[in-house]
Motif scaffolding. Sequence first.
Motif, PDB file in Angstrom:
ATOM      1  N   ARG A  40      23.535  58.560  13.780  1.00  0.00           N
ATOM      2  CA  ARG A  40      23.009  58.564  15.147  1.00  0.00           C
ATOM      3  C   ARG A  40      23.756  59.591  15.995  1.00  0.00           C
ATOM      4  O   ARG A  40      24.968  59.771  15.868  1.00  0.00           O
ATOM      5  N   ASP A  41      23.019  60.238  16.894  1.00  0.00           N
ATOM      6  CA  ASP A  41      23.630  61.228  17.781  1.00  0.00           C
ATOM      7  C   ASP A  41      24.549  60.552  18.796  1.00  0.00           C
ATOM      8  O   ASP A  41      25.617  61.073  19.124  1.00  0.00           O
ATOM      9  N   LYS A  42      24.115  59.390  19.297  1.00  0.00           N
ATOM     10  CA  LYS A  42      24.913  58.663  20.269  1.00  0.00           C
ATOM     11  C   LYS A  42      25.307  57.309  19.686  1.00  0.00           C
ATOM     12  O   LYS A  42      24.474  56.627  19.097  1.00  0.00           O
ATOM     13  N   PRO A  43      26.567  56.916  19.833  1.00  0.00           N
ATOM     14  CA  PRO A  43      26.996  55.603  19.316  1.00  0.00           C
ATOM     15  C   PRO A  43      26.289  54.464  20.039  1.00  0.00           C
ATOM     16  O   PRO A  43      25.997  54.559  21.238  1.00  0.00           O
ATOM     17  N   VAL A  44      26.015  53.388  19.310  1.00  0.00           N
ATOM     18  CA  VAL A  44      25.332  52.226  19.872  1.00  0.00           C
ATOM     19  C   VAL A  44      26.380  51.180  20.255  1.00  0.00           C
ATOM     20  O   VAL A  44      27.188  50.779  19.420  1.00  0.00           O
ATOM     21  N   PRO A  45      26.427  50.761  21.508  1.00  0.00           N
ATOM     22  CA  PRO A  45      27.409  49.741  21.903  1.00  0.00           C
ATOM     23  C   PRO A  45      27.063  48.376  21.293  1.00  0.00           C
ATOM     24  O   PRO A  45      25.892  48.014  21.181  1.00  0.00           O
ATOM     25  N   TYR A  46      28.089  47.639  20.883  1.00  0.00           N
ATOM     26  CA  TYR A  46      27.893  46.299  20.354  1.00  0.00           C
ATOM     27  C   TYR A  46      29.176  45.507  20.558  1.00  0.00           C
ATOM     28  O   TYR A  46      30.250  46.074  20.763  1.00  0.00           O
ATOM     29  N   ASP A  47      29.065  44.194  20.521  1.00  0.00           N
ATOM     30  CA  ASP A  47      30.199  43.302  20.744  1.00  0.00           C
ATOM     31  C   ASP A  47      31.031  43.220  19.460  1.00  0.00           C
ATOM     32  O   ASP A  47      30.668  42.518  18.517  1.00  0.00           O
ATOM     33  N   LYS A  48      32.165  43.909  19.422  1.00  0.00           N
ATOM     34  CA  LYS A  48      32.981  43.954  18.213  1.00  0.00           C
ATOM     35  C   LYS A  48      33.603  42.602  17.893  1.00  0.00           C
ATOM     36  O   LYS A  48      33.764  42.247  16.724  1.00  0.00           O
ATOM     37  N   ARG A  49      33.954  41.845  18.912  1.00  0.00           N
ATOM     38  CA  ARG A  49      34.542  40.527  18.665  1.00  0.00           C
ATOM     39  C   ARG A  49      33.513  39.601  18.024  1.00  0.00           C
ATOM     40  O   ARG A  49      33.823  38.882  17.073  1.00  0.00           O
ATOM     41  N   LYS A  50      32.297  39.643  18.523  1.00  0.00           N
ATOM     42  CA  LYS A  50      31.242  38.803  17.946  1.00  0.00           C
ATOM     43  C   LYS A  50      30.866  39.275  16.543  1.00  0.00           C
ATOM     44  O   LYS A  50      30.558  38.462  15.665  1.00  0.00           O
ATOM     45  N   TYR A  51      30.936  40.581  16.318  1.00  0.00           N
ATOM     46  CA  TYR A  51      30.571  41.136  15.019  1.00  0.00           C
ATOM     47  C   TYR A  51      31.509  40.667  13.910  1.00  0.00           C
ATOM     48  O   TYR A  51      31.120  40.584  12.742  1.00  0.00           O
ATOM     49  N   LYS A  52      32.741  40.328  14.256  1.00  0.00           N
ATOM     50  CA  LYS A  52      33.701  39.873  13.253  1.00  0.00           C
ATOM     51  C   LYS A  52      33.250  38.575  12.578  1.00  0.00           C
ATOM     52  O   LYS A  52      33.713  38.240  11.487  1.00  0.00           O
ATOM     53  N   ARG A  53      32.358  37.837  13.230  1.00  0.00           N
ATOM     54  CA  ARG A  53      31.864  36.587  12.644  1.00  0.00           C
ATOM     55  C   ARG A  53      30.943  36.828  11.454  1.00  0.00           C
ATOM     56  O   ARG A  53      30.582  35.883  10.750  1.00  0.00           O
ATOM     57  N   ARG A  54      30.549  38.091  11.230  1.00  0.00           N
ATOM     58  CA  ARG A  54      29.594  38.379  10.159  1.00  0.00           C
ATOM     59  C   ARG A  54      30.147  38.034   8.787  1.00  0.00           C
ATOM     60  O   ARG A  54      29.384  37.878   7.823  1.00  0.00           O
ATOM     61  N   ASN A  55      31.479  37.895   8.683  1.00  0.00           N
ATOM     62  CA  ASN A  55      32.038  37.544   7.381  1.00  0.00           C
ATOM     63  C   ASN A  55      31.573  36.171   6.910  1.00  0.00           C
ATOM     64  O   ASN A  55      31.636  35.858   5.723  1.00  0.00           O
ATOM     65  N   ARG A  56      31.061  35.355   7.836  1.00  0.00           N
ATOM     66  CA  ARG A  56      30.608  34.014   7.456  1.00  0.00           C
ATOM     67  C   ARG A  56      29.389  34.073   6.544  1.00  0.00           C
ATOM     68  O   ARG A  56      29.246  33.254   5.636  1.00  0.00           O
ATOM     69  N   ILE A  57      28.505  35.014   6.773  1.00  0.00           N
ATOM     70  CA  ILE A  57      27.332  35.112   5.899  1.00  0.00           C
ATOM     71  C   ILE A  57      27.747  35.667   4.538  1.00  0.00           C
ATOM     72  O   ILE A  57      27.168  35.303   3.510  1.00  0.00           O
ATOM     73  N   GLU A  58      28.768  36.510   4.501  1.00  0.00           N
ATOM     74  CA  GLU A  58      29.262  37.001   3.219  1.00  0.00           C
ATOM     75  C   GLU A  58      29.935  35.881   2.433  1.00  0.00           C
ATOM     76  O   GLU A  58      29.811  35.810   1.206  1.00  0.00           O
ATOM     77  N   ILE A  59      30.637  35.005   3.133  1.00  0.00           N
ATOM     78  CA  ILE A  59      31.234  33.836   2.470  1.00  0.00           C
ATOM     79  C   ILE A  59      30.138  32.933   1.914  1.00  0.00           C
ATOM     80  O   ILE A  59      30.246  32.399   0.805  1.00  0.00           O
ATOM     81  N   MET A  60      29.052  32.755   2.677  1.00  0.00           N
ATOM     82  CA  MET A  60      27.930  31.941   2.217  1.00  0.00           C
ATOM     83  C   MET A  60      27.348  32.491   0.924  1.00  0.00           C
ATOM     84  O   MET A  60      27.100  31.748  -0.040  1.00  0.00           O
ATOM     85  N   VAL A  61      27.155  33.815   0.861  1.00  0.00           N
ATOM     86  CA  VAL A  61      26.611  34.445  -0.347  1.00  0.00           C
ATOM     87  C   VAL A  61      27.537  34.225  -1.534  1.00  0.00           C
ATOM     88  O   VAL A  61      27.103  33.912  -2.646  1.00  0.00           O
ATOM     89  N   GLY A  62      28.838  34.354  -1.296  1.00  0.00           N
ATOM     90  CA  GLY A  62      29.794  34.140  -2.373  1.00  0.00           C
ATOM     91  C   GLY A  62      29.755  32.722  -2.907  1.00  0.00           C
ATOM     92  O   GLY A  62      29.840  32.499  -4.125  1.00  0.00           O
ATOM     93  N   ARG A  63      29.611  31.751  -2.021  1.00  0.00           N
ATOM     94  CA  ARG A  63      29.554  30.354  -2.457  1.00  0.00           C
ATOM     95  C   ARG A  63      28.258  30.069  -3.213  1.00  0.00           C
ATOM     96  O   ARG A  63      28.242  29.288  -4.174  1.00  0.00           O
ATOM     97  N   LEU A  64      27.152  30.698  -2.807  1.00  0.00           N
ATOM     98  CA  LEU A  64      25.907  30.538  -3.550  1.00  0.00           C
ATOM     99  C   LEU A  64      26.059  31.074  -4.974  1.00  0.00           C
ATOM    100  O   LEU A  64      25.578  30.479  -5.930  1.00  0.00           O
ATOM    101  N   LYS A  65      26.738  32.203  -5.106  1.00  0.00           N
ATOM    102  CA  LYS A  65      26.887  32.829  -6.414  1.00  0.00           C
ATOM    103  C   LYS A  65      27.859  32.082  -7.317  1.00  0.00           C
ATOM    104  O   LYS A  65      27.984  32.412  -8.495  1.00  0.00           O
ATOM    105  N   ASP A  66      28.556  31.091  -6.784  1.00  0.00           N
ATOM    106  CA  ASP A  66      29.370  30.233  -7.644  1.00  0.00           C
ATOM    107  C   ASP A  66      28.485  29.422  -8.589  1.00  0.00           C
ATOM    108  O   ASP A  66      28.954  28.955  -9.629  1.00  0.00           O
ATOM    109  N   TRP A  67      27.219  29.224  -8.196  1.00  0.00           N
ATOM    110  CA  TRP A  67      26.256  28.542  -9.064  1.00  0.00           C
ATOM    111  C   TRP A  67      25.712  29.575 -10.046  1.00  0.00           C
ATOM    112  O   TRP A  67      25.119  30.578  -9.649  1.00  0.00           O
ATOM    113  N   ARG A  68      25.921  29.328 -11.320  1.00  0.00           N
ATOM    114  CA  ARG A  68      25.633  30.359 -12.323  1.00  0.00           C
ATOM    115  C   ARG A  68      24.157  30.691 -12.431  1.00  0.00           C
ATOM    116  O   ARG A  68      23.791  31.826 -12.751  1.00  0.00           O
TER     117      ARG A  68
END
Length: 252
Positions: A197-225
């Motif tokens: 992008r030519d211009k950076p898009v503003p976003y809430d960095k503190r709120k964005y840190k919560r995104r690791n929760r969906i990655e944790i969810m995916v990891g726990r799902l993949k524990d099921w073979r």
Amino acid sequence: MSNLFWLTDEQMVRLRPYFPKSHGKPRVDDRRVLSGIIFINRNGLRWSDAPREYGPPKTLYNRWKRWSDKGVFARIMEGLASEHSDFKAIMIDATYLKAHRTASSLGGEKGGRGRLIGRTKGGMNTKLHAVTDASGRPIRFFMTAGQVSDYTGARVLLRSLPAADWMIADRGYDADWFRDALKDKGIRPCIPGRKSRDKPVPYDKRKYKRRNRIEIMVGRLKDWRRVATRYDRCPKVFLSAIALAAAVIFWL
């Protein structure tokens, strides 16, 4: 065997409203059969390898296939999720699930959607698109072939998004049409802009840190073979395995 899985009485009480009605001959013990189905899916076993405590393997497989075709397991996950979800913020992401040769060895039905298996750099894969609530608990799933872009899953899941304040996603979902569609639904995007992008898009960095929760969810799902590796040729049956895993891990 001490490591067998058994549903508790409290869990059965929560599950029974989603069971289809029994017509004619009464079903065999629901708790025993469902516990066996969960054990098989969690450990990635063949149905013929089911411990004898769960009853005949054919009974387990027939119940699994019949209820998968009817969408029972998907309704269980969606029903349980609707009871206790936190929609202050929702998150979206996608992940690859490896397709075993038994799932991809034959072509799909003529005129149908196919088996939703595609070839990527990592081999034959299915892509799982997921939406979670603010706590990282899954509320929606959608499957595509592995080579399909994240945008396709986002466009489909957009129709069924619940009312929420925020949508948190990585820069792979940075598209003007997606941002505009979220705003039309009253959802504020928290998505970093692509580096191109030519211009950076503003976003809430503190709120964005919560995104690791969906990655944790995916990891726990993949524990099921049977989720991490797709053995089922039928996409609907495989999606049932994912929905069942999500219901047991996050909602029961």
